[in-house]
Design an enzyme around this catalytic site. Structure first.
Site, PDB file in Angstrom:
ATOM      1  CG  ASP A 175     -18.716  15.443  -0.497  1.00  0.00           C
ATOM      2  OD1 ASP A 175     -18.032  14.409  -0.437  1.00  0.00           O
ATOM      3  OD2 ASP A 175     -18.356  16.500   0.039  1.00  0.00           O
TER       4      ASP A 175
ATOM      5  CE  LYS B  30     -17.839  14.013   3.881  1.00  0.00           C
ATOM      6  NZ  LYS B  30     -17.803  15.051   2.839  1.00  0.00           N
TER       7      LYS B  30
ATOM      8  CE1 TYR C 280     -29.620   3.987   5.842  1.00  0.00           C
ATOM      9  CE2 TYR C 280     -30.049   2.460   4.064  1.00  0.00           C
ATOM     10  CZ  TYR C 280     -29.995   3.744   4.539  1.00  0.00           C
ATOM     11  OH  TYR C 280     -30.323   4.785   3.714  1.00  0.00           O
TER      12      TYR C 280
ATOM     13  CG  ASP D 103     -30.934   3.463   0.333  1.00  0.00           C
ATOM     14  OD1 ASP D 103     -31.493   2.990  -0.677  1.00  0.00           O
ATOM     15  OD2 ASP D 103     -31.554   3.884   1.329  1.00  0.00           O
TER      16      ASP D 103
END
Ligand code: NAI
Length: 337
Positions: free
Chosen positions: A209, A175, A123, A233
């Site tokens: 995940d 990740k 972002y 988010d």
């Protein structure tokens, strides 16, 4: 000494839930010196701009703001005032607690604080189109910017928050198995900071995940979570969903020089002006603000009263299954103080 604080009632249901929140803060003896300012649609109506200089000046002076929801036009018109505030004051940590308050929900003992990096990652706003042949929009590229300084300050904030609030552990979500550079950097900084807190706080890591699945299956295993902007988010709304949605979800945006506290929900145009909105999220945001200024006593007192009013079930607003007005709900909280 009263604590100077900027107050932005906001748009839609904002002024209604703000009045209810102020009544509860007053009844609890919270001592703020409010400087009322406008932003959003109210800012445009009064001054012609959604983020007037006077409002910014006020926050610069008080370094503290309680803010109702602000209207952001979709597609056209001014850009989000919330984003502008975040950038102006470099509000790098977004704090979203999710705790079970409404009995009979899907889970009974969720008590998670999700801390999201608020200024970088995907972002950061580093995007452009790539022309191929005569198609100027043949591809689009977004850069996920992770910096050492940006990562360290939010991770350190999460550890300090956990210590201050007697939490057990911090879970870093990443990740790094796929994004070895950007997410790898965030992860390695987390591991370094965690070593400084060894013996005081637990630390573990999850891949985003797997974390999303674990949050839905067994949310009570999580305590404080810290993660990058995009993952944060998504996960912050996920954890709100675990405890009954946005009606009781507060948020804090913390920077070095200012902190802004707000309800997570929007202006609820469908019920604005009817006096039936749930003020709970803004009340809980005010509690986060009391925590922030060191008044844990009153923050806990208000939280306990709100919880008792909800468990008492007599004066619930419509979104919580009752038919009370905003003012009646606030009165019930005040009676439980
Ligand atoms: P929304 O959160 O305003 O409303 C979604 C649904 O939840 C509606 O049915 C509404 O009635 C209900 N709701 C929300 N808060 C409630 C409360 N306190 N009590 C009872 N019911 C409540 O989201 P929506 O409709 O997507 O956005 C409306 C406007 O709010 C838009 O202009 C949007 O840009 C703005 N917005 C502002 C935010 C902020 O300032 N932090 C955050 C989210 C949206």
């Amino acid at each position: 000494m009263p604590v100077p604080c900027t107050l932005i009632p906001g748009d839609g249901i904002g002024p209604e839930i703000t009045e209810a929140t102020l009544a509860i803060l007053d009844a609890a003896g919270a001592d703020f010196q409010w400087d009322r300012q406008v932003a959003g649609a109210a800012g445009v109506a009064r001054t012609g701009t959604p983020l007037p200089d006077e409002t910014l000046e006020s926050i610069r002076r008080t370094k503290l703001a309680l803010k109702g929801p602000l209207e952001t036009p979709v597609g056209e018109g001014y850009r989000s005032v919330n984003v502008a505030l975040r950038q102006t004051f470099d509000l790098y940590a977004n704090v979203r607690p999710a705790k079970d308050l409404v009995p009979g929900g899907r889970f009974d003992d969720v008590d998670i604080v999700l801390i999201r990096e608020n200024t970088e990652g995907l972002y950061a706003g580093l995007e452009h189109y790539i022309r191929i042949g005569d198609d100027p929009h043949a591809a689009a590229e977004s850069v996920a910017l992770i910096t050492r300084v940006g990562s360290e300050r939010v991770i350190r904030y999460a550890f300090e928050y956990a210590l201050r609030h007697n939490r057990r552990k911090v879970t870093l979500v990443h990740k790094a198995n796929i994004l070895k550079f950007s997410q790898g950097l965030f992860r390695s900084i987390g591991q370094k900071v965690a070593r400084e807190y060894e013996g005081k706080l637990g630390f573990d890591e999850r891949i985003i995940d797997a974390c999303a699945m674990q949050l839905v299956i067994k949310p009570e295993q999580f305590d404080v979570i810290v993660t990058t902007n995009l993952f944060g988010d998504i996960l912050s709304d996920l954890v709100s969903g675990l405890v009954g949605g946005l009606g009781l979800a507060p948020g804090a945006n913390i920077g070095k020089d200012a902190a802004i506290f707000e309800a997570v929900h929007g202006t609820a145009p469908d019920i604005a002006g009817q006096g039936i909105a749930n003020p709970g999220a803004l009340v809980l945001a005010a509690c986060l603000m009391l925590d922030h200024v060191g008044d844990r006593f009153r923050a806990d007192r208000i939280r306990r009263a709100l919880e008792a009013a909800i468990r008492g079930k007599r004066s619930l607003t419509r979104d919580l299954g009752g038919n009370a007005t905003t003012a009646q709900f606030a009165q019930a909280v005040i009676e439980h103080l």
